[in-house]
Design a protein around this motif. Structure first.
Motif, PDB file in Angstrom:
ATOM      1  N   VAL A  26       0.636  -1.491  -0.039  1.00  0.00           N
ATOM      2  CA  VAL A  26      -0.107   0.152   0.031  1.00  0.00           C
ATOM      3  C   VAL A  26       1.131   1.445   0.200  1.00  0.00           C
ATOM      4  O   VAL A  26       1.868   1.311   0.832  1.00  0.00           O
ATOM      5  N   VAL A  27       0.546   2.174  -0.996  1.00  0.00           N
ATOM      6  CA  VAL A  27       1.245   3.173  -0.562  1.00  0.00           C
ATOM      7  C   VAL A  27       1.293   4.575  -0.389  1.00  0.00           C
ATOM      8  O   VAL A  27      -0.267   4.409  -1.038  1.00  0.00           O
ATOM      9  N   MET A  28       1.347   5.859  -0.322  1.00  0.00           N
ATOM     10  CA  MET A  28       0.174   6.624   0.031  1.00  0.00           C
ATOM     11  C   MET A  28       1.949   7.824   0.144  1.00  0.00           C
ATOM     12  O   MET A  28       3.162   7.337   0.050  1.00  0.00           O
ATOM     13  N   ARG A  29       1.266   9.124   0.319  1.00  0.00           N
ATOM     14  CA  ARG A  29       2.427  10.730   0.345  1.00  0.00           C
ATOM     15  C   ARG A  29       3.213  10.204   1.608  1.00  0.00           C
ATOM     16  O   ARG A  29       2.354   9.978   2.784  1.00  0.00           O
ATOM     17  N   ARG A  30       4.414  10.787   2.209  1.00  0.00           N
ATOM     18  CA  ARG A  30       4.802  10.074   3.741  1.00  0.00           C
ATOM     19  C   ARG A  30       4.021  11.210   4.121  1.00  0.00           C
ATOM     20  O   ARG A  30       4.461  10.770   5.288  1.00  0.00           O
ATOM     21  N   ASN A  31       3.343  12.447   3.830  1.00  0.00           N
ATOM     22  CA  ASN A  31       2.869  12.545   5.273  1.00  0.00           C
ATOM     23  C   ASN A  31       1.123  12.476   5.158  1.00  0.00           C
ATOM     24  O   ASN A  31       0.137  13.786   6.263  1.00  0.00           O
ATOM     25  N   HIS A  32       1.087  11.277   4.610  1.00  0.00           N
ATOM     26  CA  HIS A  32      -0.802  10.735   4.602  1.00  0.00           C
ATOM     27  C   HIS A  32      -1.117  10.795   6.163  1.00  0.00           C
ATOM     28  O   HIS A  32      -0.133  10.539   6.858  1.00  0.00           O
ATOM     29  N   PRO A  33      -2.112  11.249   6.562  1.00  0.00           N
ATOM     30  CA  PRO A  33      -2.607  11.023   7.864  1.00  0.00           C
ATOM     31  C   PRO A  33      -2.563   9.064   8.454  1.00  0.00           C
ATOM     32  O   PRO A  33      -2.201   8.974   9.671  1.00  0.00           O
ATOM     33  N   LEU A  34      -2.587   8.715   7.267  1.00  0.00           N
ATOM     34  CA  LEU A  34      -2.376   6.873   7.034  1.00  0.00           C
ATOM     35  C   LEU A  34      -1.464   7.068   7.227  1.00  0.00           C
ATOM     36  O   LEU A  34      -0.787   5.518   7.822  1.00  0.00           O
ATOM     37  N   ALA A  35      -0.228   7.419   7.824  1.00  0.00           N
ATOM     38  CA  ALA A  35       1.511   6.607   6.728  1.00  0.00           C
ATOM     39  C   ALA A  35       2.265   6.482   8.302  1.00  0.00           C
ATOM     40  O   ALA A  35       2.916   6.888   8.425  1.00  0.00           O
ATOM     41  N   ASN A  36       1.167   5.113   8.817  1.00  0.00           N
ATOM     42  CA  ASN A  36       1.892   4.352  10.333  1.00  0.00           C
ATOM     43  C   ASN A  36       1.108   2.734   9.578  1.00  0.00           C
ATOM     44  O   ASN A  36       0.042   2.454   9.982  1.00  0.00           O
ATOM     45  N   GLU A  37       1.910   2.322  10.220  1.00  0.00           N
ATOM     46  CA  GLU A  37       0.877   1.042   9.515  1.00  0.00           C
ATOM     47  C   GLU A  37       0.456   0.423  10.954  1.00  0.00           C
ATOM     48  O   GLU A  37      -0.390  -0.351  10.875  1.00  0.00           O
ATOM     49  N   ASP A  38       0.702   1.082  11.587  1.00  0.00           N
ATOM     50  CA  ASP A  38      -0.289   1.227  12.772  1.00  0.00           C
ATOM     51  C   ASP A  38      -2.169   0.897  12.395  1.00  0.00           C
ATOM     52  O   ASP A  38      -2.471   0.749  13.732  1.00  0.00           O
ATOM     53  N   VAL A  39      -1.729   2.296  12.130  1.00  0.00           N
ATOM     54  CA  VAL A  39      -2.708   2.916  11.867  1.00  0.00           C
ATOM     55  C   VAL A  39      -3.791   2.902  10.956  1.00  0.00           C
ATOM     56  O   VAL A  39      -5.126   2.937  10.939  1.00  0.00           O
ATOM     57  N   LEU A  40      -2.888   1.242   9.848  1.00  0.00           N
ATOM     58  CA  LEU A  40      -3.990   1.437   8.973  1.00  0.00           C
ATOM     59  C   LEU A  40      -4.291   0.432   9.442  1.00  0.00           C
ATOM     60  O   LEU A  40      -3.893  -1.142   8.595  1.00  0.00           O
ATOM     61  N   GLY A  41      -5.858  -0.222   9.412  1.00  0.00           N
ATOM     62  CA  GLY A  41      -6.423  -1.229   9.686  1.00  0.00           C
ATOM     63  C   GLY A  41      -7.180  -1.186   8.778  1.00  0.00           C
ATOM     64  O   GLY A  41      -7.260  -0.285   8.004  1.00  0.00           O
ATOM     65  N   PRO A  42      -7.594  -2.452   8.420  1.00  0.00           N
ATOM     66  CA  PRO A  42      -9.232  -2.473   7.652  1.00  0.00           C
ATOM     67  C   PRO A  42     -10.378  -1.444   7.592  1.00  0.00           C
ATOM     68  O   PRO A  42     -10.412  -0.876   6.385  1.00  0.00           O
ATOM     69  N   GLU A  43     -10.416  -1.279   8.849  1.00  0.00           N
ATOM     70  CA  GLU A  43     -11.184  -0.289   8.292  1.00  0.00           C
ATOM     71  C   GLU A  43     -10.962   0.821   8.258  1.00  0.00           C
ATOM     72  O   GLU A  43     -11.468   1.782   6.523  1.00  0.00           O
ATOM     73  N   ALA A  44      -9.504   1.310   8.132  1.00  0.00           N
ATOM     74  CA  ALA A  44      -9.520   2.649   7.941  1.00  0.00           C
ATOM     75  C   ALA A  44      -8.831   2.483   6.273  1.00  0.00           C
ATOM     76  O   ALA A  44      -9.113   3.900   5.592  1.00  0.00           O
ATOM     77  N   PHE A  45      -8.566   1.763   5.810  1.00  0.00           N
ATOM     78  CA  PHE A  45      -7.626   1.780   5.117  1.00  0.00           C
ATOM     79  C   PHE A  45      -8.978   0.809   3.976  1.00  0.00           C
ATOM     80  O   PHE A  45      -9.275   2.025   2.850  1.00  0.00           O
ATOM     81  N   ALA A  46      -9.803   1.128   4.418  1.00  0.00           N
ATOM     82  CA  ALA A  46     -11.804   0.680   3.005  1.00  0.00           C
ATOM     83  C   ALA A  46     -11.702   1.951   2.965  1.00  0.00           C
ATOM     84  O   ALA A  46     -12.277   2.464   2.630  1.00  0.00           O
ATOM     85  N   SER A  47     -12.082   2.430   4.187  1.00  0.00           N
ATOM     86  CA  SER A  47     -13.317   4.323   4.303  1.00  0.00           C
ATOM     87  C   SER A  47     -12.211   5.637   3.772  1.00  0.00           C
ATOM     88  O   SER A  47     -12.570   6.243   4.132  1.00  0.00           O
ATOM     89  N   THR A  48     -10.918   5.611   3.250  1.00  0.00           N
ATOM     90  CA  THR A  48     -10.516   6.364   3.076  1.00  0.00           C
ATOM     91  C   THR A  48     -10.394   6.400   1.394  1.00  0.00           C
ATOM     92  O   THR A  48     -10.717   4.968   0.667  1.00  0.00           O
ATOM     93  N   GLY A  49     -10.174   7.085   0.195  1.00  0.00           N
ATOM     94  CA  GLY A  49      -9.949   7.246  -1.568  1.00  0.00           C
ATOM     95  C   GLY A  49      -9.047   6.388  -1.405  1.00  0.00           C
ATOM     96  O   GLY A  49      -7.511   6.616  -1.114  1.00  0.00           O
ATOM     97  N   HIS A  50      -9.312   5.401  -2.496  1.00  0.00           N
ATOM     98  CA  HIS A  50      -8.408   4.678  -3.500  1.00  0.00           C
ATOM     99  C   HIS A  50      -8.397   4.833  -5.134  1.00  0.00           C
ATOM    100  O   HIS A  50      -8.823   5.803  -5.676  1.00  0.00           O
ATOM    101  N   ALA A  51      -6.666   4.901  -5.194  1.00  0.00           N
ATOM    102  CA  ALA A  51      -7.072   4.860  -7.232  1.00  0.00           C
ATOM    103  C   ALA A  51      -6.289   3.377  -7.188  1.00  0.00           C
ATOM    104  O   ALA A  51      -6.204   2.664  -6.420  1.00  0.00           O
TER     105      ALA A  51
END
Length: 314
Positions: free
Chosen positions: A179-204
């Motif tokens: 999973v890739v995102m800009r470095r200062n993205h709010p989810l740029a932390n593996e502990d924060v990026l759970g399935p729910e947070a992953f699903a609720s954000t915008g995807h390319a």
């Protein structure tokens, strides 16, 4: 009507041609029989067949041996050329010297494989095969196989399954996802990026066909989750550029992410959902399996992939 005299060609087999060349060289039937491992009567029969087919005595008996006629001497270089060409057909391929080789190799691949492997291949060619050239075309599986079939490409890289027997595949590696995102993205932390947070954000997503659904959605469905896909892009590098300048995230093949994340200023981590890996292979048509130039490039690509695997392990 056929342009060939099939009856004469059937009778004019290779052994007869070899006898003819040896008779011109030795001028003695016994010497030819010894050289070719045949009996004198076999040489005599071959001479008779040659006379009947070609309509000329070919060899006149003299006290010192057999003297070729003018027609036989005229034929000799042409028959020698035929035998030489046939010898090239049945011989092993000549050793390939990349340092002096010239020519062009055509490779088909999507931009993920192009970006991950072609720069490394070109660097190796610059040192080892400086006169070889590459043409790279962005073909997917179906178009790549068609191009291999019709001699429009030489090698294909990518994910291929259920290949017909006329194609041969060499496995390069198993590819996973990041999973890739800009470095200062709010989810740029593996502990924060759970399935729910992953699903609720915008995807390319990357889809040459323009699909807004992929393998990630199948995994999310099993968890009762649905993601929000905002954009479908045709290639991987534009996807990296897009997430570097937005709040979107993308789930992309590992190698292109690991190779280009720093270039685009991106953070990447493991997906918070289970995604199956897929094999990346090098595919050729069996009719070209003895092409020394293609084989050298194929071996170089295999070596690059295996070196990357060893580096990842270490």
């Amino acid at each position: 009507m056929s342009e060939f005299d099939a009856d004469k060609i059937r009778r004019l087999d290779m052994s007869v041609l070899l006898v003819f060349l040896a008779l011109v060289r030795h001028r003695k039937a016994l010497a030819v029989a010894e050289e070719l491992g045949l009996t004198p009567s076999s040489i005599s029969h071959a001479q008779k067949r040659l006379r009947d087919i070609l309509g000329d005595p070919l060899f006149i008996r003299r006290p010192h041996g057999l003297e070729p006629t003018a027609f036989a001497l005229e034929l000799e270089p042409r028959i020698r050329d035929i035998v030489t060409r046939l010898q090239e057909v049945v011989s092993s391929p000549r050793p390939f010297d990349p340092k002096s080789a010239t020519g062009t190799v055509r490779i088909s691949a999507f931009d993920g494989e192009i970006a991950a492997h072609i720069p490394k291949l070109l660097a190796q060619m610059e040192n080892s095969a400086p006169a070889l050239k590459l043409i790279v075309r962005p073909f997917g599986r179906k178009d790549a196989l068609r191009a291999l079939e019709h001699d429009e490409t030489d090698l294909a890289l990518g994910f291929f399954w259920d290949l017909p027997a006329r194609f041969m595949a060499t496995s390069l590696y198993e590819e996973g996802y990041r999973v890739v995102m800009r470095r200062n993205h709010p989810l740029a932390n593996e502990d924060v990026l759970g399935p729910e947070a992953f699903a609720s954000t915008g995807h390319a997503v990357v889809s040459p066909a323009g699909d807004l659904r992929g393998i990630v959605d199948d995994s999310l469905d099993q968890m009762g989750l649905r993601r929000m896909v905002r954009v479908a892009l045709p290639h991987f590098l534009p996807a990296l550029a897009t997430v570097s300048q937005s709040d979107l995230i993308a789930t992309l093949p590992s190698r292109i992410v690991e190779d280009y994340a720093d270039t685009f200023g991106l953070y990447h981590c493991r997906p918070p959902v289970e995604l199956r890996s897929f094999p990346v292979s090098l595919v050729r048509h069996v009719k070209n399996q003895r092409n020394a130039m293609h084989n050298w490039v194929a071996d170089a690509l295999v070596g690059i992939a295996r070196a990357e695997q060893r580096s990842a392990v270490n």
